[in-house]
Write an enzyme that holds these catalytic residues in place. Structure first.
Site, mmCIF file in Angstrom:
data_model
loop_
_atom_site.group_PDB
_atom_site.id
_atom_site.type_symbol
_atom_site.label_atom_id
_atom_site.label_comp_id
_atom_site.label_asym_id
_atom_site.label_seq_id
_atom_site.Cartn_x
_atom_site.Cartn_y
_atom_site.Cartn_z
ATOM 1 N N TYR A 20 28.886 -14.659 8.177
ATOM 2 C CA TYR A 20 29.059 -14.837 6.734
ATOM 3 C C TYR A 20 28.870 -16.280 6.262
ATOM 4 O O TYR A 20 29.191 -16.600 5.118
ATOM 5 C CB TYR A 20 30.453 -14.342 6.312
ATOM 6 C CG TYR A 20 30.694 -12.892 6.618
ATOM 7 C CD1 TYR A 20 29.828 -11.907 6.159
ATOM 8 C CD2 TYR A 20 31.791 -12.498 7.379
ATOM 9 C CE1 TYR A 20 30.046 -10.567 6.439
ATOM 10 C CE2 TYR A 20 32.024 -11.163 7.662
ATOM 11 C CZ TYR A 20 31.150 -10.202 7.186
ATOM 12 O OH TYR A 20 31.370 -8.870 7.464
ATOM 13 N N ASP A 96 43.993 -38.791 15.532
ATOM 14 C CA ASP A 96 42.846 -38.673 14.636
ATOM 15 C C ASP A 96 42.795 -39.759 13.564
ATOM 16 O O ASP A 96 41.729 -40.322 13.288
ATOM 17 C CB ASP A 96 42.799 -37.281 13.996
ATOM 18 C CG ASP A 96 44.142 -36.811 13.457
ATOM 19 O OD1 ASP A 96 45.103 -37.602 13.423
ATOM 20 O OD2 ASP A 96 44.229 -35.618 13.070
ATOM 21 N N THR A 129 51.679 -44.844 6.916
ATOM 22 C CA THR A 129 51.860 -43.855 7.964
ATOM 23 C C THR A 129 50.686 -42.889 7.875
ATOM 24 O O THR A 129 50.018 -42.809 6.835
ATOM 25 C CB THR A 129 53.202 -43.115 7.793
ATOM 26 O OG1 THR A 129 53.385 -42.225 8.878
ATOM 27 C CG2 THR A 129 53.245 -42.344 6.486
ATOM 28 N N HIS A 178 48.745 8.562 -11.944
ATOM 29 C CA HIS A 178 49.249 9.239 -10.754
ATOM 30 C C HIS A 178 48.169 10.118 -10.118
ATOM 31 O O HIS A 178 48.482 11.103 -9.439
ATOM 32 C CB HIS A 178 50.489 10.075 -11.053
ATOM 33 C CG HIS A 178 51.576 9.323 -11.744
ATOM 34 N ND1 HIS A 178 52.458 8.499 -11.078
ATOM 35 C CD2 HIS A 178 51.890 9.231 -13.072
ATOM 36 C CE1 HIS A 178 53.283 7.949 -11.955
ATOM 37 N NE2 HIS A 178 52.960 8.358 -13.160
ATOM 38 N N GLN A 254 58.674 -38.532 4.643
ATOM 39 C CA GLN A 254 57.424 -39.060 5.179
ATOM 40 C C GLN A 254 56.238 -38.274 4.635
ATOM 41 O O GLN A 254 55.157 -38.823 4.461
ATOM 42 C CB GLN A 254 57.424 -38.993 6.716
ATOM 43 C CG GLN A 254 56.156 -39.583 7.331
ATOM 44 C CD GLN A 254 56.185 -39.588 8.847
ATOM 45 O OE1 GLN A 254 55.377 -38.929 9.486
ATOM 46 N NE2 GLN A 254 57.123 -40.329 9.424
ATOM 47 N N SER A 302 23.789 4.649 5.038
ATOM 48 C CA SER A 302 24.439 5.273 6.188
ATOM 49 C C SER A 302 23.423 5.336 7.318
ATOM 50 O O SER A 302 22.239 5.594 7.096
ATOM 51 C CB SER A 302 24.918 6.686 5.833
ATOM 52 O OG SER A 302 25.277 7.401 7.001
ATOM 53 N N SER A 303 23.897 5.126 8.543
ATOM 54 C CA SER A 303 22.978 5.122 9.683
ATOM 55 C C SER A 303 22.483 6.515 10.033
ATOM 56 O O SER A 303 21.498 6.673 10.752
ATOM 57 C CB SER A 303 23.668 4.500 10.905
ATOM 58 O OG SER A 303 24.778 5.295 11.294
ATOM 59 N N LYS A 308 23.135 8.798 1.443
ATOM 60 C CA LYS A 308 24.309 8.003 1.085
ATOM 61 C C LYS A 308 23.975 6.552 0.758
ATOM 62 O O LYS A 308 23.123 5.943 1.392
ATOM 63 C CB LYS A 308 25.330 8.016 2.226
ATOM 64 C CG LYS A 308 25.993 9.359 2.456
ATOM 65 C CD LYS A 308 27.030 9.252 3.560
ATOM 66 C CE LYS A 308 28.205 8.374 3.151
ATOM 67 N NZ LYS A 308 29.201 8.269 4.235
ATOM 68 N N ARG A 351 45.013 -26.991 8.591
ATOM 69 C CA ARG A 351 43.652 -26.811 9.115
ATOM 70 C C ARG A 351 43.127 -25.387 8.897
ATOM 71 O O ARG A 351 41.959 -25.105 9.158
ATOM 72 C CB ARG A 351 43.611 -27.189 10.594
ATOM 73 C CG ARG A 351 43.584 -28.706 10.803
ATOM 74 C CD ARG A 351 43.460 -29.076 12.269
ATOM 75 N NE ARG A 351 43.002 -30.452 12.435
ATOM 76 C CZ ARG A 351 43.784 -31.526 12.461
ATOM 77 N NH1 ARG A 351 45.090 -31.373 12.327
ATOM 78 N NH2 ARG A 351 43.273 -32.732 12.617
#
Length: 469
Positions: A20, A96, A129, A178, A254, A302-303, A308, A351
């Protein structure tokens, strides 16, 4: 058997970086690990320039315009070579942010090589920091990802849905409360409801605040005052953070508390949930034949069943919205927690922001493409309306109630009488008209109700679409 892990270029483990990637590639500039290091570099450079421009440390010269341009070019030119160099440095530092600091000290020595300027390098990461740099970097990254990538795509989806609602404003639709036949509406009005819900969440996300702080190891400016006691450090911090385009948070431990992130992710998750509701409703309308999926686009539905065309765009969107929300929910719940003055759970958690936003973006892409492939099928909607004349029991009994309240005789127990006529069996136009004409209604009311059809019993549904404007 050969190991796939040893192949080059490396094979993506996750779907976002593999199958993707085209749909989410725009997020790489904002929420990838290299983007984090590039943004850290930007924050460190701007802090260095801010300190020297304000002449915070006595006796330290200001940079020339050419030197500032050269420093900022480190960010704009940040690419594969810089990513590799920083990675090699981190192997040594095992830290890092420290790797970013050393990377910049080497670059500064090239920009200002005079021996008299050697001390300037000590102002890189001055009194900071790691979290001073990281919180600002993440705020800028998330801000960019949301404003430059996610919001434009989400807005385009909602605008397309609004256009669709307007186009279908007058198209009668049998409602299903419903799952049962209910008071008719219009397809445009039902899409407008979902559009307005999405618009509200977009407005909240557009107004999101992105907070940042720069105040040292426990938020007290302790090192700052020890180094330069005469400086107005709160003003220096506030002007720097706001100069980055962020909102200054004056009171932290901090870490910046990340509450703004939790608020943003909750709003994005709510947008996702409304979009999920849209996808399931449209999927259901497709299954009922109310929408036909545009054919002739070269797709295989559809395969094994050639007839479809599966609603895969909406199913794909549902799955990715669920993955996105699982991550957004845990981000929102976890990031607001920190033991005492600092723990590192937020470092690992943040991350995953790109993955959370990426799955939402992928869902938006699929839903947008799915909607673009739909054609309304008025004939199918009309068939269901014609098959459910019993839904007109509601307006008839409501009119009887109004007349009964006005003292018109013969209007007793209207609900019960319509229930006996319609509950558990089908009626057609002839049965309903016969019933209406036997009630002894005033002539104008009788004519109005006898002329009513399921297609015309839509109230002011078309006009309600105008609320989108």
């Amino acid at each position: 058997m050969a190991s796939l892990a040893d192949l080059t270029p490396p094979i993506a483990l996750g779907a976002l970086d593999g199958r993707y990637r085209p749909a989410v590639a725009g997020l790489v500039d904002h929420l990838s690990e290299p983007a984090l290091n590039r943004t850290r570099t930007h924050v460190e450079i701007e802090w260095l320039i801010h300190l020297t421009d304000r002449q915070v440390v006595p006796g330290v010269r200001q940079f020339t315009d050419a030197e500032k341009a050269a420093l900022r070019a480190i960010v704009t030119d940040f690419g594969a070579a810089e990513i590799a160099e920083m990675a090699e440095t981190e192997k040594v530092t095992q830290h890092d942010v420290k790797a970013v600091e050393y990377f910049l000290k080497k670059r500064l020595a090239q920009i200002a090589p005079d021996e008299a300027d050697a001390g300037l390098a000590e102002l890189i990461h001055f009194c900071c920091t790691s979290e001073d740099i990281n919180n600002l970097s993440y705020a800028l990254m998330v801000q960019g990802a949301v404003r430059d990538v996610w919001l434009p795509r989400a807005t385009a989806l909602v605008e397309a849905l609004a256009t669709m609602a307007s186009d279908l404003r007058d198209l009668p639709l049998l409602a299903h409360t419903h799952g049962q036949p209910a008071t008719p509406t219009t397809m445009g009005k039902e899409l407008a409801v979902l559009t307005r819900r999405l618009q509200r969440q977009l407005a909240r996300i557009e107004d999101a605040e992105f907070l940042g702080k720069l105040n040292g190891a426990t938020g007290t400016y302790g090192a700052h005052l020890a180094a330069v006691p005469g400086a107005d450090w709160q003003d220096i911090s506030e002007s720097f953070v706001e100069g980055l385009g962020l909102t200054w948070n004056p009171l932290t431990t901090q870490i910046e508390s990340h509450d703004w992130q939790a608020e943003l992710y909750a709003d994005m998750a709510r947008f996702n949930r409304v979009l999920h509701n849209l996808c399931t409703d449209v999927w259901t309308y497709i299954s009922m034949g109310y929408f036909a999926q545009v054919r002739g686009q070269g797709t295989v539905g559809s395969s094994t069943m050639p007839h479809k065309v599966n609603p895969i765009r909406f199913e794909n969107a549902e799955a990715n919205l669920e993955v996105s929300n699982a991550l957004l929910d845990v981000l929102a719940a976890t990031l607001v927690q920190s033991r005492l003055q600092r723990d590192l759970t937020d470092s690992s958690m943040q991350r995953n922001i790109g993955v959370a936003v990426g799955h939402s973006l992928l869902a938006i892409d699929n839903a947008t493409r799915g909607l673009a492939g739909l054609d309304a099928a008025p004939e199918a909607m009309a068939r269901d309306l014609d098959a459910n004349w019993e839904v007109l029991g509601e307006p008839v009994q409501s009119a009887m109630r109004a007349l009964g309240a006005q003292g018109v005789p013969g209007m007793e127990e209207p609900y019960e009488r319509l229930k006996e006529l319609t509950r558990g069996r089908r009626i057609g136009q002839s049965e309903l008209v016969e019933f209406v004409k036997g009630l002894g209604l005033p002539a104008d009311v009788e004519a109005r109700l006898a002329a009513m059809t399921p297609q015309t019993y839509i109230g002011i549904a078309p006009e309600l679409v105008d609320h989108l404007d």
